[in-house]
Design a protein around this motif. Structure first.
Motif, PDB file in Angstrom:
ATOM      1  N   LEU A  90      63.963  79.790  25.341  1.00 43.60           N
ATOM      2  CA  LEU A  90      62.881  79.294  26.189  1.00 43.60           C
ATOM      3  C   LEU A  90      63.317  79.236  27.653  1.00 43.60           C
ATOM      4  CD1 LEU A  90      60.042  78.028  26.454  1.00 43.60           C
ATOM      5  CD2 LEU A  90      61.094  75.803  25.996  1.00 43.60           C
ATOM      6  N   LYS A  91      64.525  78.813  27.902  1.00 37.18           N
ATOM      7  CA  LYS A  91      65.046  78.725  29.267  1.00 37.18           C
ATOM      8  C   LYS A  91      65.135  80.104  29.905  1.00 37.18           C
ATOM      9  CE  LYS A  91      68.800  76.573  31.896  1.00 37.18           C
ATOM     10  NZ  LYS A  91      70.076  75.811  31.802  1.00 37.18           N
ATOM     11  N   TRP A  92      65.486  81.117  29.090  1.00 38.10           N
ATOM     12  CA  TRP A  92      65.597  82.484  29.599  1.00 38.10           C
ATOM     13  C   TRP A  92      64.231  83.125  29.816  1.00 38.10           C
ATOM     14  CZ3 TRP A  92      65.116  86.735  25.732  1.00 38.10           C
ATOM     15  CH2 TRP A  92      65.038  87.990  26.362  1.00 38.10           C
ATOM     16  N   ASN A  93      63.363  83.067  28.759  1.00 39.30           N
ATOM     17  CA  ASN A  93      62.081  83.764  28.830  1.00 39.30           C
ATOM     18  C   ASN A  93      61.052  83.052  27.947  1.00 39.30           C
ATOM     19  OD1 ASN A  93      59.904  85.668  28.496  1.00 39.30           O
ATOM     20  ND2 ASN A  93      61.283  87.283  29.198  1.00 39.30           N
ATOM     21  N   PRO A  94      60.191  82.224  28.527  1.00 38.51           N
ATOM     22  CA  PRO A  94      59.197  81.483  27.745  1.00 38.51           C
ATOM     23  C   PRO A  94      58.250  82.377  26.946  1.00 38.51           C
ATOM     24  CG  PRO A  94      59.380  80.580  29.957  1.00 38.51           C
ATOM     25  CD  PRO A  94      60.162  81.862  29.959  1.00 38.51           C
ATOM     26  N   VAL A  95      57.918  83.551  27.475  1.00 38.65           N
ATOM     27  CA  VAL A  95      57.000  84.448  26.773  1.00 38.65           C
ATOM     28  C   VAL A  95      57.646  84.985  25.494  1.00 38.65           C
ATOM     29  CG1 VAL A  95      55.722  86.632  26.900  1.00 38.65           C
ATOM     30  CG2 VAL A  95      55.790  85.096  28.887  1.00 38.65           C
ATOM     31  N   VAL A  96      58.886  85.438  25.603  1.00 40.33           N
ATOM     32  CA  VAL A  96      59.618  85.937  24.433  1.00 40.33           C
ATOM     33  C   VAL A  96      59.781  84.824  23.411  1.00 40.33           C
ATOM     34  CG1 VAL A  96      61.838  86.814  23.603  1.00 40.33           C
ATOM     35  CG2 VAL A  96      60.833  87.751  25.691  1.00 40.33           C
ATOM     36  N   TRP A  97      60.123  83.624  23.902  1.00 42.11           N
ATOM     37  CA  TRP A  97      60.252  82.494  22.982  1.00 42.11           C
ATOM     38  C   TRP A  97      58.924  82.222  22.277  1.00 42.11           C
ATOM     39  CZ3 TRP A  97      57.552  77.860  22.954  1.00 42.11           C
ATOM     40  CH2 TRP A  97      57.966  76.941  21.986  1.00 42.11           C
ATOM     41  N   GLY A  98      57.819  82.221  23.023  1.00 45.54           N
ATOM     42  CA  GLY A  98      56.511  81.936  22.442  1.00 45.54           C
ATOM     43  C   GLY A  98      56.114  82.936  21.379  1.00 45.54           C
ATOM     44  N   ILE A  99      56.332  84.218  21.647  1.00 42.09           N
ATOM     45  CA  ILE A  99      55.965  85.265  20.689  1.00 42.09           C
ATOM     46  C   ILE A  99      56.770  85.131  19.403  1.00 42.09           C
ATOM     47  CG2 ILE A  99      56.036  87.757  20.246  1.00 42.09           C
ATOM     48  CD1 ILE A  99      55.424  88.133  23.255  1.00 42.09           C
ATOM     49  N   THR A 100      58.087  84.977  19.528  1.00 41.75           N
ATOM     50  CA  THR A 100      58.924  84.886  18.329  1.00 41.75           C
ATOM     51  C   THR A 100      58.680  83.581  17.576  1.00 41.75           C
ATOM     52  OG1 THR A 100      60.742  84.103  19.743  1.00 41.75           O
ATOM     53  CG2 THR A 100      60.751  86.422  19.119  1.00 41.75           C
ATOM     54  N   ALA A 101      58.457  82.481  18.304  1.00 41.64           N
ATOM     55  CA  ALA A 101      58.206  81.195  17.651  1.00 41.64           C
ATOM     56  C   ALA A 101      56.889  81.220  16.877  1.00 41.64           C
ATOM     57  CB  ALA A 101      58.190  80.068  18.681  1.00 41.64           C
ATOM     58  N   VAL A 102      55.852  81.818  17.455  1.00 43.42           N
ATOM     59  CA  VAL A 102      54.553  81.911  16.775  1.00 43.42           C
ATOM     60  C   VAL A 102      54.667  82.791  15.534  1.00 43.42           C
ATOM     61  CG1 VAL A 102      52.208  82.828  16.962  1.00 43.42           C
ATOM     62  CG2 VAL A 102      53.132  81.403  18.794  1.00 43.42           C
ATOM     63  N   LEU A 103      55.377  83.927  15.657  1.00 44.67           N
ATOM     64  CA  LEU A 103      55.564  84.806  14.500  1.00 44.67           C
ATOM     65  C   LEU A 103      56.323  84.085  13.389  1.00 44.67           C
ATOM     66  CD1 LEU A 103      55.406  87.506  13.065  1.00 44.67           C
ATOM     67  CD2 LEU A 103      57.394  88.278  14.387  1.00 44.67           C
TER      68      LEU A 103
END
Length: 197
Positions: free
Chosen positions: A170-183
């Motif tokens: 999340l600290k690095w890239n919130p969008v990447v975190w959001g996509i992987t967390a939702v999946l």
């Protein structure tokens, strides 16, 4: 070159054994016979999920030129056993310790992301295996538990708290975190409530 110390191999095996036992205990609902039957299944599914998760961290870290070694957390294993007794798992058996001059936010984020992504890939593999026609009850159990456990491991590790992978991603890239967390959440919900979800 990837190297493993004897202490690292020992820590990985002990952690894998304890975590596999914990999941077998949870799924057995206090039935000893069921626990004994489930343990080989959880050892394969949790073992694969746990080991490959940690190795993914290690391999990506080494790819960036760092030294990396898995170390077991005895306190984390004990806490996982205690939480399992109350019907849920907070599993933090250990972590890959990374040594180097400087780790950028992006490098740290990608190293952290590698573990949960590995579990997502494994969950999708086991999910696919569930649709393969088979008369083997063992394969069906491995596919079912493999899907459930790896979905959970991916989602759990993406929770954005300091000791887990999610905080660094999340600290690095919130969008990447959001996509992987939702999946990971979608896969976990499917595993918990059935394929109709």
């Amino acid at each position: 070159m990837v190297k493993f110390t004897s202490h690292e191999v020992r820590d990985i095996f002990i952690s894998m054994f304890v975590i596999a036992f914990i999941f077998a205990y949870l799924f057995s609902r206090n039935n000893v016979n069921v626990l004994i039957t489930l343990f080989p299944v959880t050892f394969i599914t949790v073992g694969v999920g746990f080991v490959l998760h940690e190795l993914a961290h290690k391999f990506v870290a080494i790819r960036y030129g760092f030294q990396a070694e898995f170390k077991m957390w005895v306190q984390g294993l004990i806490f996982a056993i205690i939480t399992a007794y109350f019907g849920f798992v907070f599993a933090a058996p250990g972590a890959v310790y990374i040594h180097g001059d400087y780790i950028s936010r992006e490098e740290n984020g990608k190293i952290s992301l590698a573990g949960p992504v590995t579990n997502i890939i494994l969950a999708l593999f086991f999910l696919t295996l569930m649709f393969v026609p088979t008369s083997s009850q063992l394969i069906t159990m491995i596919a079912t538990f493999g899907f459930a456990v790896n979905s959970f491991l991916a989602f759990f590790n993406l929770i954005p708290v300091s000791i887990l992978d999610g905080a660094k991603v999340l600290k690095w890239n919130p969008v990447v975190w959001g996509i992987t967390a939702v999946l990971a959440l979608i896969l976990t919900v499917k595993a918990m409530f059935g394929m109709s979800v």
